[in-house]
Each structure stands twice: as C-alpha cells, then as structure tokens.
Design an enzyme around this catalytic site. Sequence first.
Site, short mmCIF file in Angstrom:
data_model
loop_
_atom_site.label_atom_id
_atom_site.label_comp_id
_atom_site.label_asym_id
_atom_site.label_seq_id
_atom_site.Cartn_x
_atom_site.Cartn_y
_atom_site.Cartn_z
N TYR A 166 0.82 -1.21 0.00
CA TYR A 166 0.00 0.00 0.00
C TYR A 166 0.85 1.26 0.00
CZ TYR A 166 -5.11 0.07 0.49
OH TYR A 166 -6.45 0.08 0.26
N GLU A 173 2.44 6.38 -6.93
CA GLU A 173 1.37 7.17 -7.54
C GLU A 173 1.59 8.67 -7.33
OE1 GLU A 173 -2.47 5.74 -6.15
OE2 GLU A 173 -1.80 3.68 -6.38
#
Lengths: 243, 319
Positions: A166, A173
């Site tokens: 995660y 990102e």
Amino acid sequence: MSAPAMGTTKTAHSDVAPKKKRGPGALATAYLVIYNVVMTAGWLVIAVGLVRAYLARGSYHGLYYSIEKPLKFFQTGALLEVLHCAVGIVPSSVVLTGFQVLSRVFLTWAVTHSVREVQNEDSVLLFVSAWTITEIIRYSFYTFSLLNHLPYLVKWARYTFFLVLYPMGVTGELLTVYAALPYVQKTGLYSVTLPNKYNFSFDYHTFLILTMVSYIPLFPQLYFHMMRQRKKVLCHVEEYKTE
Amino acid sequence: MSRTTFFERNIGRITVEVLDGRTRQQLCFLDKVEPHATIGEIKSLFHKSYQQLYPARQDLKLDPKGKSLRDDDVLQNLPVGTTATIYFKDLGPQVGWTMVFLAEYLGPLFIYLLFYFRAPYIYSHQDVFTSSPYSVVTLACACHTCHYIKRLIEAIFVHRFSHGTMPLRTIVRNCVYYWAFSAWLAFYINHPLYTPPSYGDMQVNYALAIFVLCELGNFSIHVALNNLKAEGGPKCRRFPHPTKNPFTWLFFFVSCPNYTYEVGAWASFSVMTQCLPVALFTFLAFIQMTIWAKGKHKTYSREFKDYPQLRMPIIPLLL
C-alpha cells in the site's frame, strides 16, 4: 467493506445483517470464478512481462513500455467489478469499489498514458509493481474463496502484503502525479479556460494537486481499515485453530 | 408513615435504570417513577445528573440494538414491568432546525453577493467593485437572493419540524456543501469574462418566467404541507391533497411537488444564466431530492391504503 446482503436490499436494510450471507447463484459463481481467474492470469502476464523486460534490458528503466498494453487492458477491465456490486453478485459497496477502481483507472489513463513524459519515471515502476503483486494475490484470493478452498497462505498474503505494498503503491502514484505537474501546466492538458459559451473553467493542474492532497485524509483511513480487517480475519482464524 | 400508606403511595411506580448502550455501565438510577411518565420526562431527569447531555442529545432504547424510544412514549405502555432498563447513547452536539436552516441559507445569500459586488481578492485587481454590463447578471443575483430570502422566511415562519434537532457534524457538512457550491457558481456568473446566454433576451425571459412560477409553486406547497400538519395535529395522519391554489394541482401527479418545483427553479436558473456549474448543482440537487421523494412516496403508499395510484414521487408520470 461489505454492504447489505445482496438481493435483499429492499427489506433487510433496517434489520441486523445476517451472519451468513446468501451467496450468488451457481451461474454467477461460475462467471465470477472465470472473471477472477482471467484477472489473476492477466496480472501474472504483467508480472512476467516486467521480469523478462528487466532481464533483457539489465536495468529498471523504461519497463513501462513492455507491459503498457496488458496493464491498460486488465486495469480498465476492473471496471466490471463495479457492475458486479451494482448487480449484487458481489457483496461490496458500489461507491467504495467504484472509487477504488476509478482512482486506478485515472492513474493509468489520465496521468500515465496522457502525460508521455512521465512514462520513463521510476515511480511508474514503483506503483505498477505494487499493483501487480497486490492484484495477483487479491484475484487468487477471490478465486479460491468462491471455490470454498482458500489456502491459509493466500489469505495471509492478502492481509499481510498490503502492509508494504500500500505505501509503496501510494508513493509511486504520488511521485508520478507530481512529475506530471509541470507538463500539464505547460500544455494546458484537459483544461478549459474562460470565456466560453457555458461559463465554465477547469484547471487540470490544480485538480491534480488537489488529488495529491486528498491522499492525506484518504490513505490512512484505508490503511487502518485494512489493518483492522487483518486483525479480525487472521486472529480469528488463530483462535479457531487453537480450539 | 405506616406500612400500608407507604405501599399505597408507591404502588405501580416504576424503577428506571439507565445503562450505557456500549459499556452497560449504570449511568443513572431513577427510583419511584410515575408509570404515566413519558420518555421526555425521563430525559429531563437524566439531564439533571449530566449537565452536558441535554435531552435532544439523548438516544434512549429498551434494546441496545433496537429502535429509539420517542419522547412522547409513556412508560407504562412500554414492555417494562416494574423495573425498566433503558440503554443510552450520546448523539453528540445537536443544533435546532431553525439554526440549521439559518446557517445553511444565510451563507449562500451573502457569499453570492460578495461575488456580485466583486469583493477584493476574488477576481483581478482592476475588477474590484466593478459591475457587469449584462442585465442577466443582475437578474441572476436578484433571483438567487430572493430564492434564499424566501427559504429563510419559510424556515422561520412556515415550517413546522417533527424532529427538534440535527447533529452538529451533519450541519457542518451541509453548510460546506451549500456554501462552496454557491461560491463556485457565483464565481462564474459574476466573472468579468462571463458570456451571456446564446439566445439572448428571449432565453433569459422565458427562463425567468418559469423560475418565478416554480418559486411560487414551491412556496404554495410548503404552505399546504404546513396547513396539513396544523389541522391534523400529531396523531391524525393525512396525506396532502390538491387545494384551490392551482400550484397545488401538481399533487394530482406527484407526492412531493415541492421538490419538483425546486428542481424546476434551479433548472430554469441554469438556462437563464447558461452556466454549467449551475446545471451541475441542479443535477446533484435533483438526485438528492429524488431519493428523498422516493422515500416519502414509499412512506405515504405504505401508510395510506387509499393513496392515489397516479402519483409518482417527483416527476409526473415518470419518476
């Protein structure tokens, strides 16, 4: 996160949710198994593609191009999952699933595909590899669950790997969006300025910045939710095992 | 006091203990409560022990997972016996409905005016306190302002609210939504680079006419609904009917014509200003009001056996 049991939305809303969920019908289960197997295979193809490209080139650079097409295909294909929730064969919230899938699709198309210059960035490799490993585990988890033969290893992986993947994915990102900012500003990509007939304006550059800022409240919530799920799922099994 | 007198005085009295719904800890013990006491009175007694927890904040239930008790429920009519165990939950800070509406409506009213008069730091320096050459911009300001003044008047003088309060968190969320959206649409309408509607005065005037009709319609419906509550009283439940006022004839076709008129007003405002953000606001409002209308329609249909079949929730014959 689960939503009301499927097919009973009209009546069961005010009642306490039954512990045993009514599963999808036989046809829906068969379809879902096929869907999840295909997705697992697709992400495996991407994983293999990445490894092969790395071995061929000898560097981490520019691996995006070797898996660009399957990435786009299989990540976009995940939109079907929103449909699954809407139709009721999967007991998840349409809004939550929609939000998750849309954010992936957004990054794939509206950032990485649209802003050519970021495709060479290492941050792209960072989130693509995080997504790849996550999705392989997730889709195999669903496949095994549907077939009622879930190996503990897969369950453990699903609720443990995220601890690293995660943050890894989020970092990749954010760095990618950040890298795209100067190019978006320079070219005015996806932006609308005044004056125009419909009295509307949209600045994609500002939008991307706001998107990055939104990670601050959202990411911790999702992360801690998964941690709570982990405790519930894995510790419960251990209790069961000791009996 | 003799034993018989003590017994006579306390016969039928109920002992009430209030437990925390989550921890099951005893919060309050009320001895010798009259059986015809209401839950509202219990809440007042509870409030005496806990200054912060005024009655509107208290959620009392007989079963921690069950339905909340109403303030007008009478103790002896509930399945309690001589000892009542009631579970308590704190609903958080509450705000009265009138305050809610004042906050939600005063915000957009003033914010729009800030943009209309082009207060400093919104547009560029040379545009401060200038005005638009287009009459439609002034008209739009008048319409928007009148819309919110009407809403404020209704909130203060017309509406009668069934629930007393709303949680603080909800009101903050609602205010942020209304205030931000009105700022966003006011920004474009009053912008120095605003483009007036493509079909000119004809478009503006037709849209204005529909806007005014919808505002009058919406007001008529609110008055009609209010009169319904006034005549009926809390126990007598009736559903709304068309009256002599032609605006209420929409009741023949929809359960919630107030929402229908509201959508109509905003849609015509969108056309009048030819502004996409306004259209977006209208669309979102339409979705929300459709959800409310469907809920209301279902409630009416379930409660009244003779509910007219022709009526749809919000759009005649369609939705």
